[in-house]
Design an enzyme around this catalytic site. Structure first.
Site, mmCIF file in Angstrom:
data_model
loop_
_atom_site.group_PDB
_atom_site.id
_atom_site.type_symbol
_atom_site.label_atom_id
_atom_site.label_comp_id
_atom_site.label_asym_id
_atom_site.label_seq_id
_atom_site.Cartn_x
_atom_site.Cartn_y
_atom_site.Cartn_z
ATOM 1 N N ASP A 182 -30.428 -9.198 -29.828
ATOM 2 C CA ASP A 182 -29.754 -10.500 -29.853
ATOM 3 C C ASP A 182 -28.239 -10.337 -29.969
ATOM 4 O O ASP A 182 -27.528 -11.311 -30.236
ATOM 5 C CB ASP A 182 -30.259 -11.342 -31.038
ATOM 6 C CG ASP A 182 -31.774 -11.427 -31.045
ATOM 7 O OD1 ASP A 182 -32.336 -12.045 -30.136
ATOM 8 O OD2 ASP A 182 -32.401 -10.836 -31.951
ATOM 9 N N LYS A 236 -38.864 -22.962 -29.258
ATOM 10 C CA LYS A 236 -38.774 -22.035 -28.124
ATOM 11 C C LYS A 236 -39.488 -22.719 -26.969
ATOM 12 O O LYS A 236 -40.729 -22.739 -26.904
ATOM 13 C CB LYS A 236 -39.428 -20.703 -28.477
ATOM 14 C CG LYS A 236 -38.692 -19.981 -29.596
ATOM 15 C CD LYS A 236 -39.342 -18.673 -29.972
ATOM 16 C CE LYS A 236 -38.475 -17.924 -30.979
ATOM 17 N NZ LYS A 236 -39.142 -16.731 -31.514
HETATM 18 P P1 PGA Z 1 -38.277 -13.613 -29.771
HETATM 19 O O1 PGA Z 1 -37.255 -13.837 -30.964
HETATM 20 O O2 PGA Z 1 -37.739 -14.290 -28.568
HETATM 21 O O3 PGA Z 1 -38.345 -12.131 -29.642
HETATM 22 O O4 PGA Z 1 -39.566 -14.212 -30.215
HETATM 23 C C1 PGA Z 1 -36.293 -14.803 -30.890
HETATM 24 C C2 PGA Z 1 -35.944 -15.272 -32.273
HETATM 25 O O5 PGA Z 1 -36.821 -15.652 -33.063
HETATM 26 O O6 PGA Z 1 -34.760 -15.252 -32.544
#
Ligand code: PGA
Length: 478
Positions: free
Chosen positions: A252, A386
């Protein structure tokens, strides 16, 4: 057909005359441009085809990109390739044939979009988001949307949303606000990743992310300035303390110093905030992603130490102690996924202490049924949204409403290793989410979201309010 018949069939003389009259009435400074715009508006947009292709995301993994064609323009969208946790409402989209791209290819999804989805959407009005999304959902009766898959669905749905905004001649966030039923626009507080660990970093830190929330900034632009300066001071501090190889970044964009405890990471961030001169203006958040180190019902905080792993398990009650201590020692205001995805009991026990925002990620999987259960049982008090775990824009808006109706915090989130699509920035503004999580002020796929928010804030001018200290209670859904 003769020329005369053609003119009559399309009512051309009348339409041209109307356009010329309108230009004269408006005393348009550029009559040709005025007339062409007028004529363009007279023809409503319809979807003419949907074409998909396989692209690569921020981790170099296959993702689906869609080009939605209308009779007027082409609108592109892509959806993050990161997979949903086991048991999610919407499933992944990987090829049955596993030989290519380490079994991660999405050619099957591309084919389904080019054939089935395109055929179903041709002729539809791109402004009718709910109907379009329903048409996509109706094509996939398989359990967990397994046939088309979430990423393919979402990419088409987002492309349609962009086309709908274009047809209305409004910015994307405004079109989304209309779909939500909102009239105000708020700029979210960014939860900016500064340290990565867990499965997103090659260090020994068990938790996935440490984030900073510049709640004391006066605008989104200032929040990014504060975030970026702190990020760079953190880099210097890590360099001085651990050496240059500790300044590598994780999935990230957060730094991955070889620290092994949460407090060691938080101390570094506090030092960076201090050096940047932003004491008192930044709050801290962590994403524990505890499912990744839950074994049975216990937690292995040393799961990344080869020599220590599986020797000192913590119980869920020990974890509650650890989190409570951290909340009392640091300006820690948000903890995401503090327990295993199915540990409803301890998540509720911790949330009830009211020490901070408790964000459900794997616990909720952005799934309306799991959210409903968590609302009823008070298992957490915030949603990380998400969108590619839900399926379509309409369904994403619905779960935001569900969370807001329960007076929860809402954090619109990217996926780790996202694509360069900035849709979630407009979604966070349009749905007045209050919080956005899009990684570090580094890596193109993260910055495309933050940079879009800078543009939106500039465009909104005095109509756009940065939620700042109201990040948990930002304007309701209506
Ligand atoms: P992920 O993590 O896309 O690998 O699930 C993203 C997050 O929770 O920041």
């Amino acid at each position: 057909m003769s020329v005369q018949e053609y003119l009559e069939k399309h009512l051309l003389s009348r339409k041209i005359e109307e356009a010329v009259n309108a230009a004269v009435r408006a005393k348009a400074p550029d009559p040709v441009l005025f007339i062409s715009t007028h004529m363009r508006r007279a023809a409503p947009a319809v979807i003419t085809s949907v074409r998909a292709r396989q692209i690569l995301d921020g981790r170099g993994e296959p993702a689906v990109e869609v080009a939605l064609h209308t009779n007027k323009a082409v609108h592109r969208a892509s959806a993050a390739a990161a997979d949903a946790p086991e048991g999610a409402a919407a499933s992944s989209t990987r090829d049955a044939e596993k030989r290519k791209l380490l079994a991660r290819a999405v050619a099957d999804a591309v084919r389904v979009i080019n054939d089935k989805v395109s055929e179903a959407l041709v002729g539809m009005d791109p402004q009718q988001q709910a109907q379009i999304d329903q048409a996509i959902i109706d094509l996939d009766k398989a359990h967990h949307k397994a046939e088309i898959g979430m990423k393919a669905m979402l990419a088409v749905s987002i492309a349609a949303c962009k086309a709908g905004a274009a047809e209305k001649e409004v910015p994307l966030y405004k079109h989304i606000a209309d779909l939500v039923g909102k009239s105000t626009s708020t700029l979210p507080v960014p939860a900016i990743t500064v340290i990565n660990g867990g499965t997103h970093g090659g260090n020994r830190l068990p938790i996935q992310e440490i984030m900073i929330l510049p709640v004391g900034a006066k605008s989104f632009e200032e929040a990014m300035q504060v975030g970026s300066e702190t990020y760079h001071h953190l880099k210097d501090i890590i360099l001085e303390k651990y050496g240059s190889d500790s300044c590598n970044i994780g999935d990230d964009g957060g730094f991955t110093p070889n620290i092994s405890s949460i407090s060691e990471g938080l101390d570094l961030v506090i030092a960076a905030i201090d050096r940047a001169g932003y004491n008192g203006r930044i709050k801290l958040a962590i994403d524990v992603a505890a499912t990744d180190f839950c074994i049975g019902k216990k937690y292995d905080l040393e799961f990344k130490f080869a020599e220590k792993s599986r020797q000192d398990f913590k119980t869920a009650d020990d974890m509650i102690e650890i989190y409570s201590q951290l909340c009392s020692e640091y300006p820690l205001v948000s903890i995401e996924q503090p327990f295993d995805k199915d540990d409803w009991e301890h998540s509720k026990k911790f949330t009830t202490l009211e020490l901070c925002q408790v964000v459900g990620d794997d616990l909720l999987m952005s799934d309306p049924e799991r959210i409903m259960r968590a609302v009823n049982e008070y298992t957490c008090n915030a949603l990380v949204l998400k969108a590619n775990q839900v399926g379509t824009v309409t369904e994403a808006i619905e779960v935001v409403k569900q969370a807001k109706d329960a007076h929860w915090g809402v954090m619109v989130s990217h996926r780790s290793g996202d694509t360069d699509d900035s849709f979630i920035a407009d979604l966070a503004v349009g749905a007045a989410a209050g919080q956005i999580k899009a990684g570090a002020p580094c890596r193109g796929e993260c910055l495309t979201k933050y940079n879009q928010l800078l543009r939106i804030e500039e465009e909104l001018g005095s109509d756009g309010v940065y939620v700042g200290e109201n990040w948990r209670t930002s304007a309701g859904t209506s």
